[in-house]
Write a protein that holds these residues in place. Structure first.
Motif, PDB file in Angstrom:
ATOM      1  N   GLY A  41       0.779  -1.234   0.000  1.00 31.41           N
ATOM      2  CA  GLY A  41       0.000   0.000   0.000  1.00 31.41           C
ATOM      3  C   GLY A  41       0.807   1.279   0.000  1.00 31.41           C
ATOM      4  N   ILE A  42       2.041   1.222   0.519  1.00 30.57           N
ATOM      5  CA  ILE A  42       2.843   2.438   0.674  1.00 30.57           C
ATOM      6  C   ILE A  42       3.869   2.538  -0.447  1.00 30.57           C
ATOM      7  CG2 ILE A  42       4.503   3.615   2.152  1.00 30.57           C
ATOM      8  CD1 ILE A  42       3.118   2.440   4.551  1.00 30.57           C
ATOM      9  N   ARG A  46       0.013   5.902  -3.177  1.00 31.13           N
ATOM     10  CA  ARG A  46      -0.568   5.300  -1.974  1.00 31.13           C
ATOM     11  C   ARG A  46      -1.855   4.565  -2.325  1.00 31.13           C
ATOM     12  NH1 ARG A  46       1.866   6.414   3.423  1.00 31.13           N
ATOM     13  NH2 ARG A  46       3.674   7.669   2.873  1.00 31.13           N
ATOM     14  N   ILE A  47      -2.002   3.370  -1.784  1.00 25.60           N
ATOM     15  CA  ILE A  47      -3.212   2.582  -2.011  1.00 25.60           C
ATOM     16  C   ILE A  47      -3.826   2.284  -0.648  1.00 25.60           C
ATOM     17  CG2 ILE A  47      -4.176   0.502  -3.044  1.00 25.60           C
ATOM     18  CD1 ILE A  47      -1.705   0.316  -4.802  1.00 25.60           C
ATOM     19  N   PRO A  48      -5.026   2.778  -0.354  1.00 31.83           N
ATOM     20  CA  PRO A  48      -5.652   2.546   0.952  1.00 31.83           C
ATOM     21  C   PRO A  48      -5.862   1.044   1.214  1.00 31.83           C
ATOM     22  CG  PRO A  48      -6.812   4.266  -0.256  1.00 31.83           C
ATOM     23  CD  PRO A  48      -5.851   3.638  -1.219  1.00 31.83           C
ATOM     24  N   PRO A  49      -5.851   0.635   2.484  1.00 33.72           N
ATOM     25  CA  PRO A  49      -6.031  -0.788   2.814  1.00 33.72           C
ATOM     26  C   PRO A  49      -7.304  -1.388   2.227  1.00 33.72           C
ATOM     27  CG  PRO A  49      -5.294   0.427   4.742  1.00 33.72           C
ATOM     28  CD  PRO A  49      -5.560   1.440   3.682  1.00 33.72           C
ATOM     29  N   GLY A  50      -8.404  -0.614   2.213  1.00 35.15           N
ATOM     30  CA  GLY A  50      -9.633  -1.134   1.633  1.00 35.15           C
ATOM     31  C   GLY A  50      -9.494  -1.453   0.159  1.00 35.15           C
ATOM     32  N   ASP A  51      -8.820  -0.578  -0.572  1.00 33.89           N
ATOM     33  CA  ASP A  51      -8.588  -0.834  -1.993  1.00 33.89           C
ATOM     34  C   ASP A  51      -7.623  -2.000  -2.193  1.00 33.89           C
ATOM     35  OD1 ASP A  51     -10.261   1.256  -2.569  1.00 33.89           O
ATOM     36  OD2 ASP A  51      -8.669   2.702  -3.008  1.00 33.89           O
ATOM     37  N   GLN A  72      -3.776   1.814  -9.894  1.00 32.17           N
ATOM     38  CA  GLN A  72      -3.467   1.202  -8.611  1.00 32.17           C
ATOM     39  C   GLN A  72      -3.456  -0.322  -8.715  1.00 32.17           C
ATOM     40  OE1 GLN A  72      -6.321   2.760  -5.810  1.00 32.17           O
ATOM     41  NE2 GLN A  72      -5.168   4.656  -5.492  1.00 32.17           N
TER      42      GLN A  72
END
Length: 359
Positions: A41-42, A46-51, A72
């Motif tokens: 995710g980082i 940045r990719i949010p945990p939900g995504d 993403q």
């Protein structure tokens, strides 16, 4: 138990208490899961945990109905996830090999490099780079590193055998000698390399997961599985061998056969790990000691806990390597050494305070 393992076996002074195995394993699994989520995710994007979960489940055939950015999706699936999975495999392999070899040699300083695999793999990689083989076909460098690493371990074991058996001290000393010779060969090739080849050699020798791809993950995973499975299968024998070879033999352990099986299986796993990620110091030394300090010396717990802990440690170390000085990337071996070096010094200090020295 042998005194050389006592300081690393979770022995504590005062009122210190050991952790229970189930909570420790559960905690390590949670740590690994968190490390994977952070690792994928980082980054620059940045990719949010939900995504992250939505993308992973979509590729597993489960659609949550969440709109995900195609960019993403591509970054996570094609770039970050192979890197995280490869890091977990390499960390698990090095940590398990370190734990098992410390049991085989009854030596707290044993790590995957002690049987010549790491330096042998380095020689294979340098040969591939200097002779131009690394660009001949995909995976040529990794193949050369793996083959030379395993060959070096077999040479060490073959030279140490005498009259159908192998003494631990002879095996260790043979490993030191072969490592020195192989290191000299690596130095000779480096001296003949040009600037571009030298940069490639230095980058590989310091360790990196930057070349991770799904084919490389697929090529590494079977060999790691062989090493981990062998270590898990022989945990009881490792516990008995810690008492001494004669005592283990009286208890029904064929020490020579167990040692041969483990050296071969662990050499395969270490060779694959070093070929995939380069030389990474201290992972095979730090993780097993931390586990023993937490739960004691029983290898039926130490080996699986080291497997999970090593995977989590290397995923987190790689996250630090690629984000701490962004947009450039630190060599992964630098990060593991920065963690492992101070820990090893602390371990020396703690041993002296608790037991008066190594013995």
């Amino acid at each position: 138990m042998a005194s050389t393992l006592r300081f690393a076996s979770g022995a504590r002074s005062g009122t210190g208490r050991l952790l229970r195995p189930v909570p420790l394993l559960a905690g390590l699994l949670a740590l690994l899961a968190g490390a994977v989520l952070l690792g994928v995710g980082i980054g620059a994007v940045r990719i949010p945990p939900g995504d992250v979960l939505a993308i992973l489940l979509r590729h597993a055939g489960v659609d949550l109905g969440v709109d995900v950015d195609p960019q993403q999706d591509a970054i996570l699936w094609a770039i970050r996830l192979p890197r995280v999975v490869l890091g977990a495999l390499v960390g698990a392999a090095l940590a398990v090999c370190g734990a098992a070899l410390q049991g085989v040699f009854r030596n707290p300083l044993a790590d995957p490099g002690i049987i010549g695999v790491s330096t042998g793999a380095s020689l294979g990689a340098v040969v591939a780079i200097v002779l131009g083989l690394s660009g001949a076909f995909f995976g040529a460098l990794q193949l050369c590193a793996f083959a030379c690493g395993v060959l070096a371990a077999l040479v060490v074991y073959g030279l140490a055998r005498h009259d159908g058996r192998t003494e631990v001290v002879t095996l260790l000393l043979t490993g030191v000698a072969v490592t020195a010779l192989v290191g000299a060969a690596v130095g000779f090739l480096i001296a003949r390399a040009d600037d571009e080849e030298l940069r490639d050699v230095v980058f590989w020798s310091l360790g990196s997961l930057g070349g991770a791809t799904w084919p490389l993950v697929a090529a590494t995973a079977p060999f790691v599985a062989v090493g981990v499975a062998a270590a898990l299968r022989h945990t009881r024998e490792l516990d008995l061998m810690a008492l001494g070879e004669r005592e283990a033999a009286h208890l029904g352990v064929d020490t020579e056969r167990v040692r041969l099986r483990l050296v071969i299986a662990l050499s395969l796993a270490t060779g694959a790990a070093v070929a995939a990620a380069g030389v990474l110091a201290f992972v095979g030394l730090v993780v097993p000691h931390l586990v023993r300090l937490a739960v004691g010396p029983a290898n039926r717990i130490v080996v699986p806990a080291s497997c999970i802990g090593g995977a989590a440690l290397l995923v987190l170390a790689d996250l630090v390597a690629r984000t701490s000085v962004a947009p450039t990337e630190l060599p992964l071996g630098v990060v593991t050494s920065l963690v492992g070096g101070p820990f090893f010094l602390w371990l020396l200090w703690r041993t002296r305070e608790a037991h008066g020295g190594w013995a």
